[in-house]
Design a protein around this motif. Sequence first.
Motif, PDB file in Angstrom:
ATOM      1  N   ARG A   1       7.541   5.465  -2.340  1.00 22.80           N
ATOM      2  CA  ARG A   1       6.166   4.973  -2.397  1.00 22.80           C
ATOM      3  C   ARG A   1       5.190   6.124  -2.212  1.00 22.80           C
ATOM      4  NH1 ARG A   1       5.034   0.058  -2.884  1.00 22.80           N
ATOM      5  NH2 ARG A   1       6.725  -1.447  -2.809  1.00 22.80           N
TER       6      ARG A   1
ATOM      7  N   TYR B   1       6.330  -0.530  -7.461  1.00 22.00           N
ATOM      8  CA  TYR B   1       7.506  -1.288  -7.873  1.00 22.00           C
ATOM      9  C   TYR B   1       7.200  -2.775  -7.771  1.00 22.00           C
ATOM     10  CZ  TYR B   1      12.311  -3.113  -7.563  1.00 22.00           C
ATOM     11  OH  TYR B   1      13.463  -3.819  -7.740  1.00 22.00           O
ATOM     12  N   VAL B   2       7.281  -3.465  -8.864  1.00 24.40           N
ATOM     13  CA  VAL B   2       7.171  -4.922  -8.861  1.00 24.40           C
ATOM     14  C   VAL B   2       8.594  -5.455  -8.951  1.00 24.40           C
ATOM     15  CG1 VAL B   2       6.267  -6.939 -10.052  1.00 24.40           C
ATOM     16  CG2 VAL B   2       4.930  -4.832  -9.979  1.00 24.40           C
TER      17      VAL B   2
ATOM     18  N   MET C   1      -1.490  -6.114   1.869  1.00 22.19           N
ATOM     19  CA  MET C   1      -1.400  -4.815   2.549  1.00 22.19           C
ATOM     20  C   MET C   1       0.012  -4.566   3.078  1.00 22.19           C
ATOM     21  SD  MET C   1      -2.741  -5.312   6.370  1.00 22.19           S
ATOM     22  CE  MET C   1      -1.636  -3.985   6.748  1.00 22.19           C
ATOM     23  N   LEU C   2       0.951  -5.304   2.530  1.00 20.24           N
ATOM     24  CA  LEU C   2       2.328  -5.207   3.031  1.00 20.24           C
ATOM     25  C   LEU C   2       2.834  -3.769   3.036  1.00 20.24           C
ATOM     26  CD1 LEU C   2       4.425  -7.246   4.006  1.00 20.24           C
ATOM     27  CD2 LEU C   2       5.362  -7.264   1.721  1.00 20.24           C
ATOM     28  N   VAL C   3       2.451  -3.006   2.034  1.00 19.86           N
ATOM     29  CA  VAL C   3       3.004  -1.660   1.927  1.00 19.86           C
ATOM     30  C   VAL C   3       2.080  -0.626   2.559  1.00 19.86           C
ATOM     31  CG1 VAL C   3       4.144  -2.310  -0.197  1.00 19.86           C
ATOM     32  CG2 VAL C   3       1.955  -1.182  -0.313  1.00 19.86           C
TER      33      VAL C   3
ATOM     34  N   ILE D   1       1.278  -9.337  -6.384  1.00 17.82           N
ATOM     35  CA  ILE D   1       2.133  -8.159  -6.228  1.00 17.82           C
ATOM     36  C   ILE D   1       1.622  -7.023  -7.107  1.00 17.82           C
ATOM     37  CG2 ILE D   1       4.460  -7.264  -6.591  1.00 17.82           C
ATOM     38  CD1 ILE D   1       5.495 -10.056  -5.973  1.00 17.82           C
TER      39      ILE D   1
ATOM     40  N   ARG E   1      -1.359  -5.431  -5.620  1.00 18.90           N
ATOM     41  CA  ARG E   1      -1.030  -4.547  -4.510  1.00 18.90           C
ATOM     42  C   ARG E   1      -0.461  -3.229  -5.021  1.00 18.90           C
ATOM     43  NH1 ARG E   1       3.217  -7.255  -1.336  1.00 18.90           N
ATOM     44  NH2 ARG E   1       4.608  -6.345  -2.877  1.00 18.90           N
ATOM     45  N   GLU E   2       0.457  -3.326  -5.973  1.00 16.91           N
ATOM     46  CA  GLU E   2       1.103  -2.102  -6.440  1.00 16.91           C
ATOM     47  C   GLU E   2       0.108  -1.218  -7.190  1.00 16.91           C
ATOM     48  OE1 GLU E   2       4.098  -1.255  -5.456  1.00 16.91           O
ATOM     49  OE2 GLU E   2       4.042  -3.115  -4.316  1.00 16.91           O
TER      50      GLU E   2
ATOM     51  N   PHE F   1       2.586  -5.819  12.830  1.00 17.04           N
ATOM     52  CA  PHE F   1       2.644  -6.289  11.445  1.00 17.04           C
ATOM     53  C   PHE F   1       4.032  -6.048  10.872  1.00 17.04           C
ATOM     54  CE2 PHE F   1       2.034  -5.625   6.894  1.00 17.04           C
ATOM     55  CZ  PHE F   1       1.342  -6.758   6.541  1.00 17.04           C
TER      56      PHE F   1
ATOM     57  N   ALA G   1       8.925  -2.864   1.051  1.00 20.11           N
ATOM     58  CA  ALA G   1       7.614  -2.289   1.333  1.00 20.11           C
ATOM     59  C   ALA G   1       7.719  -0.917   1.981  1.00 20.11           C
ATOM     60  CB  ALA G   1       6.822  -3.233   2.228  1.00 20.11           C
TER      61      ALA G   1
END
Lengths: 266, 483
Positions: A40, A46-47, A67-69, A121, A124-125, B236, B251
């Motif tokens: 990342r 990556y989807v 904001m997961l990543v 997704i 986000r990506e 989180f 993630a």
Amino acid sequence: MSGNGQRELGEAIACLRPHSRGSVKVDGVELAGKKASMARRAGLGYVPEERMRDGVIGDFSVAENLMLVDSDKPAFARLGFLRRRAIRARARELVATFDVRTPGIDTPTRNLSGGNIQKLILARELSGRPKALLVAQPTRGIDVVAARYIHDRVREEARRGTAVLIISEDLDEVISVSHRVLVMYEGAIIGEVDPRTTSREAIGLMMAGISRRDGPSASSQDASAPERAPVARPVPGSEQSRHVQPFAHRLPEAASLDLAWEPGND
Amino acid sequence: MRGGRSAGLPRAASSSPWSQLVLGWLALPLSAFAALLIGALLILAFGANPVTGYHALLSGAFGGSYALASTAQKAVPLLLVAAGICIAVRANVWNIGGEGQIVMGALASTATVLAVPGLPAFLLIPLVVITAAAGGAIWAGIAGFFKAYFNVNEILSTIMLNLVAVQVMNYLLSGPMVNKSQSFSVTGLIPQTKLLSENSWLPTLVSGTQLNLGVVIAVAVAVAVYILLWRTGFGFRTRAVGLSTDAAAYAGMPVKRTMMNAMVLSGACCGIAGAVLVFGSISHRMVTDGSLTGFTGNDGFNGIVVALFGGLNPLWSILSAYLFGGLLVGGTAMQAVIGVPTDLVTTIEGLVVIFVVSIDYLRFRGRRPFSCAQANDGRRSRLDLHLPQDPRGACHIGPHHGAARGQEDRHRAPLRGHARAIGRDDGGPPDQRRKPCPGGTHGRGEARGPRSRRTRRQGQRVGARGFARRPCRRDRRHRWRVR
């Protein structure tokens, strides 16, 4: 055709699967043997194929999944504390930009439809400004409108110079969005074709393991022929997959996703 | 409290506002009530009066300032353990080793005070808390490390570590840490430390009661855990790992490290509970009777109940700990008044757990990605009846009826799911075809269009010649199975 190593290839590129050999480079940064977080950081978006399992956490809200990543990026966490206002502002912005249909950014993500989850997704990506984007099964099980929207966004991203690799089982999708198509058969790339000049039948034969070079009769004996196996390409926007296509128009500043591996049966 | 209660309690399965209310907000009060109700039956079985008993329990727990303070004091270790359990379970690791971690925390802090008894209180008390947290953290960290990196079941390893901890405690308290200046008795030295330095005692907050600084520490820890879980990046990631390791790995989160850290922090909270048990006690020394329960009073396990009852939210756990503290304190009073064993209170606690867990199950089943019709091959239980009705309205699409009304079906929406799978008699060997119902008239005399379940439940239907007919037996049997 699924079951020929596409999923494994995708996960390996995203560093979610250990590598035994070969190399994955995003804009020249070697990822082989690295962790997913490093992929990342190197600029790989990556989807995933299994969007409910890997792509989002159903019990998390839309804002949280967006904001997961990014939970450790300074833009959203200061001294380890989440910056809730920034997070929510960006979530609202992304929901609007990517047309994610949701009652609100606090809605649990599992209440969204598949198409909207996929858009979430993708939002986000793409918001991470990836140099290379890996999209697995972009529109599987998604309604037509959302699917079209996703295709448009992905094409647009490619036009900007992002190397895009799509892994898909939908032949129409592959032919309509790709610039190059790589066909996988039994864990290996069996060949590359240009979707504009190749017939669906030809691609279909390759999917069945019949390479173009071979006569239909000489199909699989030389599946391990050495000249076919190494695929290393320093071309901007390259990729592999069963059907592949990077959209990257060959812009000078285009980023690249390079893959290489040696013949082998792993 | 956004992100708190709602995050702790997944939304109710169905869209019906009633089941949402029952499965969501009323779930915990209802399960407590049900547990108390069964407890009342048990009191009756003991030949005592449950009203008197519960009155004694309530007044013993909450009647008067002394009772309130004792309850608070009892709630302190429960709350600390519960806060720790919240962290662990949110990361989907089950820390059943609270007992052992309490003991190790107590031992570590006691050893510190024995080593440096002369420090002033404002230094010694923080030091006590820190060393206790470290003791518990290391003990839990062992299990967490093996869980994260070697996939050793943490439930087993934490329970086993409890057994190790009690032996460590018995050894240390009868050997290196024993009070050597006690008067000799026939059985040898009592396994206890000497009176600990007065500087380490947790100061009493309200004179005349047992209420001491431990309450403040516990509430502060609970609030800190809440902030940690819902306001920090670590929290989180912890919750993300707990809900889906796949998505967390995708993630780029450090899944293993997060699991282990959650376990370590969980143990730290339990360790602090150990310090409170020693330095907030009346005796101000660490004593063992050779068993875990003798020292911890089962707080390491009760804390799990408290956390579950608090919806795995440390702030709700404050309330929950106070209620369970009251149950435990009041249980003693109840025993004194009506002569039922205090174990009854343990039973009630266990019942609460059973109810809470079953409600969680009910809540969960509606969230499955597939409807029950698909998942269970068409078998529906009564519990599914509150799910939204088939929009076509007619809930009775028996195979034979579908055939009988072939021509009507054209005007209907396509059958879905299980109905599609079995809804048509599409031929097959004639002897296996569903025969027309001997009651006759199915389909022909029925009103068309959507039919409410209410009409159906009354079981009356208009027959071909205008008679009111009772549905045939097969019809009744299948009424809810297929829509």
